[in-house]
Design a protein around this motif. Structure first.
Motif, PDB file in Angstrom:
ATOM      1  N   GLN A 153      -5.675  -2.498  11.440  1.00 34.00           N
ATOM      2  CA  GLN A 153      -5.121  -3.305  12.529  1.00 34.00           C
ATOM      3  C   GLN A 153      -3.711  -2.840  12.911  1.00 34.00           C
ATOM      4  O   GLN A 153      -3.373  -2.761  14.094  1.00 34.00           O
ATOM      5  CB  GLN A 153      -5.067  -4.782  12.116  1.00 34.00           C
ATOM      6  CG  GLN A 153      -6.396  -5.514  12.219  1.00 34.00           C
ATOM      7  CD  GLN A 153      -6.213  -7.001  11.973  1.00 34.00           C
ATOM      8  OE1 GLN A 153      -5.643  -7.397  10.954  1.00 34.00           O
ATOM      9  NE2 GLN A 153      -6.678  -7.815  12.889  1.00 34.00           N
ATOM     10  N   LEU A 154      -2.909  -2.538  11.898  1.00 36.62           N
ATOM     11  CA  LEU A 154      -1.562  -2.047  12.183  1.00 36.62           C
ATOM     12  C   LEU A 154      -1.598  -0.711  12.909  1.00 36.62           C
ATOM     13  O   LEU A 154      -0.824  -0.459  13.845  1.00 36.62           O
ATOM     14  CB  LEU A 154      -0.757  -1.933  10.881  1.00 36.62           C
ATOM     15  CG  LEU A 154      -0.258  -3.245  10.268  1.00 36.62           C
ATOM     16  CD1 LEU A 154       0.316  -3.002   8.887  1.00 36.62           C
ATOM     17  CD2 LEU A 154       0.781  -3.900  11.170  1.00 36.62           C
ATOM     18  N   GLU A 155      -2.457   0.184  12.477  1.00 39.55           N
ATOM     19  CA  GLU A 155      -2.566   1.484  13.140  1.00 39.55           C
ATOM     20  C   GLU A 155      -3.029   1.322  14.582  1.00 39.55           C
ATOM     21  O   GLU A 155      -2.570   2.044  15.480  1.00 39.55           O
ATOM     22  CB  GLU A 155      -3.508   2.394  12.350  1.00 39.55           C
ATOM     23  CG  GLU A 155      -2.905   2.820  11.015  1.00 39.55           C
ATOM     24  CD  GLU A 155      -3.796   3.748  10.225  1.00 39.55           C
ATOM     25  OE1 GLU A 155      -3.260   4.658   9.544  1.00 39.55           O
ATOM     26  OE2 GLU A 155      -5.041   3.570  10.286  1.00 39.55           O
ATOM     27  N   LEU A 163       2.436   8.471   3.362  1.00 37.87           N
ATOM     28  CA  LEU A 163       2.869   7.985   4.667  1.00 37.87           C
ATOM     29  C   LEU A 163       3.068   9.139   5.631  1.00 37.87           C
ATOM     30  O   LEU A 163       3.611  10.193   5.275  1.00 37.87           O
ATOM     31  CB  LEU A 163       4.186   7.214   4.538  1.00 37.87           C
ATOM     32  CG  LEU A 163       4.136   5.844   3.848  1.00 37.87           C
ATOM     33  CD1 LEU A 163       5.550   5.353   3.575  1.00 37.87           C
ATOM     34  CD2 LEU A 163       3.380   4.838   4.699  1.00 37.87           C
ATOM     35  N   THR A 164       2.675   8.933   6.891  1.00 36.78           N
ATOM     36  CA  THR A 164       3.045   9.858   7.955  1.00 36.78           C
ATOM     37  C   THR A 164       4.493   9.566   8.343  1.00 36.78           C
ATOM     38  O   THR A 164       5.113   8.610   7.835  1.00 36.78           O
ATOM     39  CB  THR A 164       2.140   9.661   9.168  1.00 36.78           C
ATOM     40  OG1 THR A 164       2.332   8.324   9.677  1.00 36.78           O
ATOM     41  CG2 THR A 164       0.675   9.876   8.816  1.00 36.78           C
ATOM     42  N   THR A 217      -0.948   4.601  16.289  1.00 36.84           N
ATOM     43  CA  THR A 217      -0.584   5.811  15.560  1.00 36.84           C
ATOM     44  C   THR A 217      -1.127   5.721  14.140  1.00 36.84           C
ATOM     45  O   THR A 217      -1.404   4.632  13.626  1.00 36.84           O
ATOM     46  CB  THR A 217       0.949   5.992  15.517  1.00 36.84           C
ATOM     47  OG1 THR A 217       1.263   7.264  14.970  1.00 36.84           O
ATOM     48  CG2 THR A 217       1.617   4.913  14.675  1.00 36.84           C
ATOM     49  N   GLN A 218      -1.278   6.871  13.498  1.00 32.00           N
ATOM     50  CA  GLN A 218      -1.745   6.914  12.118  1.00 32.00           C
ATOM     51  C   GLN A 218      -0.569   6.706  11.183  1.00 32.00           C
ATOM     52  O   GLN A 218       0.474   7.364  11.304  1.00 32.00           O
ATOM     53  CB  GLN A 218      -2.418   8.259  11.825  1.00 32.00           C
ATOM     54  CG  GLN A 218      -3.067   8.333  10.455  1.00 32.00           C
ATOM     55  CD  GLN A 218      -3.806   9.650  10.264  1.00 32.00           C
ATOM     56  OE1 GLN A 218      -4.027  10.396  11.208  1.00 32.00           O
ATOM     57  NE2 GLN A 218      -4.167   9.930   9.018  1.00 32.00           N
ATOM     58  N   LEU A 219      -0.715   5.748  10.256  1.00 35.08           N
ATOM     59  CA  LEU A 219       0.364   5.411   9.338  1.00 35.08           C
ATOM     60  C   LEU A 219       0.242   6.108   7.988  1.00 35.08           C
ATOM     61  O   LEU A 219       1.248   6.298   7.299  1.00 35.08           O
ATOM     62  CB  LEU A 219       0.414   3.890   9.126  1.00 35.08           C
ATOM     63  CG  LEU A 219       0.638   3.053  10.402  1.00 35.08           C
ATOM     64  CD1 LEU A 219       0.512   1.567  10.087  1.00 35.08           C
ATOM     65  CD2 LEU A 219       1.984   3.369  11.026  1.00 35.08           C
ATOM     66  N   PHE A 220      -0.984   6.475   7.602  1.00 33.55           N
ATOM     67  CA  PHE A 220      -1.215   7.153   6.323  1.00 33.55           C
ATOM     68  C   PHE A 220      -1.985   8.450   6.560  1.00 33.55           C
ATOM     69  O   PHE A 220      -2.881   8.513   7.413  1.00 33.55           O
ATOM     70  CB  PHE A 220      -2.025   6.265   5.368  1.00 33.55           C
ATOM     71  CG  PHE A 220      -1.275   5.071   4.861  1.00 33.55           C
ATOM     72  CD1 PHE A 220      -0.416   5.193   3.773  1.00 33.55           C
ATOM     73  CD2 PHE A 220      -1.427   3.826   5.454  1.00 33.55           C
ATOM     74  CE1 PHE A 220       0.273   4.090   3.291  1.00 33.55           C
ATOM     75  CE2 PHE A 220      -0.745   2.720   4.966  1.00 33.55           C
ATOM     76  CZ  PHE A 220       0.108   2.855   3.888  1.00 33.55           C
ATOM     77  N   ASP A 221      -1.625   9.477   5.796  1.00 43.52           N
ATOM     78  CA  ASP A 221      -2.415  10.714   5.768  1.00 43.52           C
ATOM     79  C   ASP A 221      -3.436  10.554   4.640  1.00 43.52           C
ATOM     80  O   ASP A 221      -3.095  10.623   3.460  1.00 43.52           O
ATOM     81  CB  ASP A 221      -1.495  11.907   5.508  1.00 43.52           C
ATOM     82  CG  ASP A 221      -2.243  13.238   5.546  1.00 43.52           C
ATOM     83  OD1 ASP A 221      -3.500  13.211   5.575  1.00 43.52           O
ATOM     84  OD2 ASP A 221      -1.571  14.278   5.539  1.00 43.52           O
ATOM     85  N   VAL A 230       0.839  -1.201   0.000  1.00 43.03           N
ATOM     86  CA  VAL A 230       0.000   0.000   0.000  1.00 43.03           C
ATOM     87  C   VAL A 230       0.871   1.246   0.000  1.00 43.03           C
ATOM     88  O   VAL A 230       0.625   2.206  -0.737  1.00 43.03           O
ATOM     89  CB  VAL A 230      -0.954   0.002   1.205  1.00 43.03           C
ATOM     90  CG1 VAL A 230      -1.713   1.324   1.290  1.00 43.03           C
ATOM     91  CG2 VAL A 230      -1.934  -1.167   1.125  1.00 43.03           C
ATOM     92  N   ALA A 231       1.920   1.229   0.829  1.00 47.25           N
ATOM     93  CA  ALA A 231       2.799   2.397   0.937  1.00 47.25           C
ATOM     94  C   ALA A 231       3.465   2.706  -0.398  1.00 47.25           C
ATOM     95  O   ALA A 231       3.607   3.878  -0.788  1.00 47.25           O
ATOM     96  CB  ALA A 231       3.846   2.157   2.020  1.00 47.25           C
ATOM     97  N   GLU A 232       3.875   1.684  -1.119  1.00 47.59           N
ATOM     98  CA  GLU A 232       4.609   1.916  -2.356  1.00 47.59           C
ATOM     99  C   GLU A 232       3.699   2.220  -3.539  1.00 47.59           C
ATOM    100  O   GLU A 232       4.117   2.919  -4.468  1.00 47.59           O
ATOM    101  CB  GLU A 232       5.496   0.699  -2.645  1.00 47.59           C
ATOM    102  CG  GLU A 232       6.602   0.552  -1.587  1.00 47.59           C
ATOM    103  CD  GLU A 232       7.527  -0.623  -1.837  1.00 47.59           C
ATOM    104  OE1 GLU A 232       7.166  -1.492  -2.665  1.00 47.59           O
ATOM    105  OE2 GLU A 232       8.596  -0.677  -1.201  1.00 47.59           O
ATOM    106  N   LEU A 233       2.452   1.746  -3.507  1.00 50.66           N
ATOM    107  CA  LEU A 233       1.515   2.060  -4.593  1.00 50.66           C
ATOM    108  C   LEU A 233       0.670   3.285  -4.290  1.00 50.66           C
ATOM    109  O   LEU A 233       0.097   3.897  -5.206  1.00 50.66           O
ATOM    110  CB  LEU A 233       0.605   0.857  -4.862  1.00 50.66           C
ATOM    111  CG  LEU A 233       1.302  -0.407  -5.395  1.00 50.66           C
ATOM    112  CD1 LEU A 233       0.281  -1.527  -5.585  1.00 50.66           C
ATOM    113  CD2 LEU A 233       2.023  -0.121  -6.708  1.00 50.66           C
TER     114      LEU A 233
END
Length: 341
Positions: A66-68, A85-86, A73-77, A40-43
């Motif tokens: 689940q990861l957040e 990514l945050t 913490t928030q991983l994506f803006d 997700v982060a790379e696409l």
């Protein structure tokens, strides 16, 4: 999700067909979740990531949430398009890439016969060889091994630690011929030599040795050491029963005693290299009776460290044959042909 070597798959291909994964506890995550996050982060898009991974968009979104929750913490803006990514997300992306890369290498590293990577090598070395041999050995091995732990001591102690699997490779004067699951490679064979005070008379034959033993006490290794037992047994074979006066477990102290004219001793050349600071204050003579030698071996368990024990043996032999004994050979050239394989 398509199977990739080194990763275990248990994510649902469809949330309607499979029960959702159990909720994560703090920092309790699996490799599949990290791979979903990295994709997700790379696409930059959950729908595209789901298509690449063979999952539904809702399953991908569920993993990210689940990861957040797990990391609190928030991983994506998500307020921008494409989402980004945050700062915390960027850190997780960085470490996830490393973790996934290491995981893919595990089958080869753990199960491979010639696995190139050893995270920590636990070495044991008899005290007479430990310095300066061990620093030179580590200098040549450190490119392939990131961490070392070193134990130096008596051969009996090293054997016990090796048998208890607290050591991986040992340098010892025991060959371990009685054990089938051990590889033993001879590193060097060396003679015992006579160490006497500088003002002591020449000891040219067995009669001179007997006269020396009557004039001065023998500075011995302790009876529980391999060197001590070897010396005692050889002297008994010669019919020399010498009373005990001094016994030490450190060759440095033994040589210091001889240098202070407290007695005489029998030691191998590796011990002389280790405690060479005393050599200017004593004399080194050939042992005047029947040949008296010992061997040092490299010991490792069969098949557990791949090609590393053979490399250790090769490097060790190189150290001992390329200048290790030069100072001794200059002072006592008769020693050179007596040291070999």
């Amino acid at each position: 999700m398509r199977h990739r070597p080194g990763l275990h798959r248990d994510l649902p291909h469809d949330r309607q067909k499979t029960k959702p994964a159990r909720p994560m506890r703090h920092r309790d995550f699996d490799l599949d979740a990290l791979e979903v996050f990295v994709t997700v982060a790379e696409l930059g898009n959950m729908t595209r990531a789901a298509g690449q991974l063979g999952l539904t968009q809702s399953a991908v979104s569920h993993v990210v949430r689940q990861l957040e929750t797990a990391f609190a913490t928030q991983l994506f803006d998500r307020s921008i398009r494409p989402m980004a990514l945050t700062a915390a997300g960027h850190r997780l992306w960085h470490w996830s890439k490393r973790i996934l890369n290491d995981a893919r290498q595990l089958p080869a590293v753990i199960g491979g016969k010639d696995a190139p990577f050893v995270p920590e090598l636990r070495l044991g070395c008899i005290d007479t060889l430990a310095a300066p041999f061990m620093p030179r050995l580590l200098q040549q091995l450190r490119d392939g091994v990131p961490s070392f732990s070193i134990a130096a001591g008596l051969s009996r102690q090293l054997r016990e630690q090796f048998m208890a699997r607290r050591l991986d490779v040992i340098f010892t004067n025991e060959s371990f011929d009685d054990m089938d699951q051990v590889d033993s490679a001879r590193l060097v064979t060396e003679p015992f030599v006579l160490l006497v005070p500088r003002n002591a008379p020449e000891v040219a034959d067995e009669a001179g040795l007997r006269a020396l033993s009557q004039a001065l006490p023998l500075i011995r290794n302790t009876a529980d050491s391999s060197l001590g037992r070897m010396v005692d047994q050889h002297l008994r074979r010669l019919g020399l029963e010498i009373p005990r006066s001094f016994a030490f477990d450190a060759v440095d102290t033994m040589m210091a005693m001889v240098a202070e004219e407290m007695g005489w001793s029998l030691l191998p050349p590796t011990a002389l290299v280790k405690s060479r600071q005393h050599l200017g204050r004593l004399r080194v003579l050939p042992f005047p009776a029947a040949s008296f030698r010992r061997s040092i071996f490299v010991i490792a368990r069969k098949g557990e460290l791949g090609a590393l024990p053979a490399r250790i043996h090769k490097v060790g032999r190189g150290i001992l044959t390329q200048g290790y004994f030069t100072e001794l050979f200059i002072s006592w050239p008769w020693l050179k042909p007596m040291i070999g394989r």
